[in-house]
Design an enzyme around this catalytic site. Structure first.
Site, PDB file in Angstrom:
ATOM      1  N   GLY A 134       0.900  -1.343  -0.001  1.00 10.49           N
ATOM      2  CA  GLY A 134       0.066   0.051  -0.029  1.00 10.49           C
ATOM      3  C   GLY A 134       0.752   1.303  -0.196  1.00 10.49           C
ATOM      4  O   GLY A 134       1.858   1.429   0.525  1.00 10.49           O
TER       5      GLY A 134
ATOM      6  N   ARG B 174       9.745  -0.999  -5.272  1.00 14.77           N
ATOM      7  CA  ARG B 174       9.006  -0.814  -6.058  1.00 14.77           C
ATOM      8  C   ARG B 174       8.643   0.369  -6.567  1.00 14.77           C
ATOM      9  O   ARG B 174       8.951   1.472  -5.946  1.00 14.77           O
ATOM     10  CB  ARG B 174       7.940  -0.795  -4.877  1.00 14.77           C
ATOM     11  CG  ARG B 174       7.543  -2.485  -4.304  1.00 14.77           C
ATOM     12  CD  ARG B 174       6.196  -3.230  -3.236  1.00 14.77           C
ATOM     13  NE  ARG B 174       5.500  -3.071  -4.635  1.00 14.77           N
ATOM     14  CZ  ARG B 174       4.069  -3.571  -4.176  1.00 14.77           C
ATOM     15  NH1 ARG B 174       3.924  -3.461  -3.255  1.00 14.77           N
ATOM     16  NH2 ARG B 174       3.250  -4.052  -5.595  1.00 14.77           N
TER      17      ARG B 174
ATOM     18  N   GLN C 198      -5.702  -9.266  -1.750  1.00 14.02           N
ATOM     19  CA  GLN C 198      -5.656  -8.220  -1.234  1.00 14.02           C
ATOM     20  C   GLN C 198      -6.849  -7.531  -0.965  1.00 14.02           C
ATOM     21  O   GLN C 198      -7.330  -7.394   0.460  1.00 14.02           O
ATOM     22  CB  GLN C 198      -4.507  -6.716  -1.909  1.00 14.02           C
ATOM     23  CG  GLN C 198      -3.554  -6.538  -1.694  1.00 14.02           C
ATOM     24  CD  GLN C 198      -3.137  -7.549  -2.762  1.00 14.02           C
ATOM     25  OE1 GLN C 198      -3.485  -7.831  -3.199  1.00 14.02           O
ATOM     26  NE2 GLN C 198      -1.897  -6.660  -3.204  1.00 14.02           N
TER      27      GLN C 198
ATOM     28  N   ASP D 142      -1.298   4.057  -6.181  1.00 15.52           N
ATOM     29  CA  ASP D 142      -0.350   4.815  -5.933  1.00 15.52           C
ATOM     30  C   ASP D 142       0.576   5.005  -6.741  1.00 15.52           C
ATOM     31  O   ASP D 142       2.051   6.032  -6.024  1.00 15.52           O
ATOM     32  CB  ASP D 142       0.555   3.283  -7.074  1.00 15.52           C
ATOM     33  CG  ASP D 142       0.083   2.218  -5.908  1.00 15.52           C
ATOM     34  OD1 ASP D 142      -1.321   1.756  -5.595  1.00 15.52           O
ATOM     35  OD2 ASP D 142       0.658   1.388  -4.588  1.00 15.52           O
TER      36      ASP D 142
HETATM   37  O1  MRU Z   1       0.627  -4.162  -4.660  1.00 16.65           O
HETATM   38  P1  MRU Z   1       0.632  -3.095  -4.172  1.00 16.65           P
HETATM   39  O2  MRU Z   1      -1.133  -4.367  -2.269  1.00 16.65           O
HETATM   40  O3  MRU Z   1       0.699  -2.613  -2.796  1.00 16.65           O
HETATM   41  O4  MRU Z   1      -1.402  -2.434  -3.967  1.00 16.65           O
HETATM   42  C1  MRU Z   1      -1.670  -1.825  -3.164  1.00 16.65           C
HETATM   43  C2  MRU Z   1      -3.189  -0.800  -3.792  1.00 16.65           C
HETATM   44  O5  MRU Z   1      -2.842  -0.865  -5.370  1.00 16.65           O
HETATM   45  C3  MRU Z   1      -3.591   0.017  -2.773  1.00 16.65           C
HETATM   46  O6  MRU Z   1      -5.101   0.724  -3.532  1.00 16.65           O
HETATM   47  C4  MRU Z   1      -2.954   1.405  -3.111  1.00 16.65           C
HETATM   48  O7  MRU Z   1      -1.513   1.660  -3.144  1.00 16.65           O
HETATM   49  C5  MRU Z   1      -3.307   2.694  -2.096  1.00 16.65           C
HETATM   50  S1  MRU Z   1      -3.468   2.485  -0.645  1.00 16.65           S
HETATM   51  C6  MRU Z   1      -3.926   3.211   0.638  1.00 16.65           C
END
Ligand code: MRU
Length: 339
Positions: A45, A87, A189, A230
């Site tokens: 996230g 990432r 998720q 993101d």
């Molecule tokens: O791969 P992830 O689980 O890190 O992806 C997370 C997301 O796409 C969330 O929607 C985004 O980071 C917003 S978190 C407040």
């Protein structure tokens, strides 16, 4: 439940890969441990990744506290470079690391400056999410049926959440709401984390497969879509978990407002449009296997982008700590940064 915490010179975080079966905390005492946790989605996230990375630098500073100022700075640079490689999509990672490094470079007491700045980023994130919740809750009506994708909750931030923060705040204000959570292939998720958080809060949640989104929009009275992000470009194009773009296109067809909830730290003013947002491609095994059992025929090629970009024309509003930004986003985003 605290997603991440800085405690007694260590970083304590929930290993999210084990949820919802096990609520287990891991302790990190080095930036490398944080980098591994981010890479493997133990913490994930966008805002949570930013906080974790800032804490990673605090650990490097503490580990080197007896060294010279130059040595501490050079170790911090190395840790920052390592953490930046974890990432590529969530801009909060780069934002937090750059912010802490700038404080470090401009301070005589580097260790204290780094620890303080990382804690400030942590506290600010919780505060910011509560503001996003306040602004967002004003959009939510009694009886709303909200669909969300991935997890943009307390687990994706230092606390409270962005998209789920809006839902949480609306529930706290007494609105009766129901949530559909896309399970969010391939790492689930939505099913594992969003449903876990909402069940804990007593907010009615129904998990659906990603491909059921159109069906519930048509037949189950979905009134709003709220997702996180993101990285948001200066024109409002928003990168979020793979599948979000499809949800936005469906929302338009069904005339359902589509909101993105995110802090200003997720907006990258250096990127003019979504086409320039770097997209993370993850290991093909995440799709080839499910629970270590092969599910894709061997020999087939696999494409596993972790994120996609929703063009701003599909976005009704961006809910930030400075209010709900509307089109034209280029202007409303600029204004929000100035206010
Ligand atoms: O791969 P992830 O689980 O890190 O992806 C997370 C997301 O796409 C969330 O929607 C985004 O980071 C917003 S978190 C407040």
């Amino acid at each position: 439940m605290k997603t991440i915490e800085f405690k007694d010179g260590r970083v304590v975080l929930i290993d999210q890969t084990l949820l919802p079966l096990e609520l287990k905390y891991i302790e990190c005492d080095s930036a490398e441990c944080i980098a591994e946790a981010v890479e493997n989605l133990r913490i994930r996230g966008a805002p949570a990744i930013g906080v974790a990375a800032a804490f990673g630098l605090a650990l490097t500073a503490l580990q080197n506290s007896r060294e010279s100022r130059e040595r501490i700075l050079s170790e911090l640079e190395k840790s920052s470079e390592r953490l930046k490689k974890t990432r590529p999509t969530a801009v909060n990672l780069f934002w937090a690391l750059d912010r802490v490094m700038e404080k470090a470079r401009n301070s005589n007491n580097v260790v204290e400056a780094v620890v303080k700045e990382s804690l400030r980023i942590y506290r600010e994130d919780i505060d910011t999410n509560e503001k996003i919740g306040e602004y967002g809750a004003a959009l939510i009506e009694d009886g709303d049926v909200i669909l969300t994708h991935c997890n943009a909750g307390a687990l994706a931030t230092a606390g409270f959440g962005t998209a789920l923060g809006v839902i949480r705040a609306a529930q706290q204000k007494g609105r009766k709401i129901k949530v559909f959570a896309d399970e969010t292939r391939p790492l689930l998720q939505g099913a594992r984390l969003t449903a876990f958080e909402l069940v804990q809060e007593g907010i009615p949640v129904t998990v659906i497969t990603d491909s059921t989104a159109a069906f519930v929009m048509k037949n189950y009275g979905v009134t709003k879509i709220i997702v996180g992000a993101d990285r948001i470009a200066a024109n409002g194009d928003a990168a979020n978990k793979i599948g979000t773009y499809g949800v936005a296109v469906l929302a338009k067809e069904h005339k359902i407002p589509f909101y993105v909830a995110a802090p200003l730290s997720t907006i990258d003013l250096g990127i003019s449009s979504g086409e320039k947002i770097p997209i993370e491609f993850r290991n093909k095994k995440e799709i080839e296997f499910f629970n270590e059992k092969r599910t894709a025929a061997s020999g087939a090629e696999i494409l596993n982008p972790a994120f996609d970009v929703t063009p701003h024309k599909y976005i009704t509003g961006i809910i930030t700590e400075k209010g709900v930004l509307g089109a034209p986003f280029e202007k409303s985003i600029k204004r929000a940064f100035k206010s």
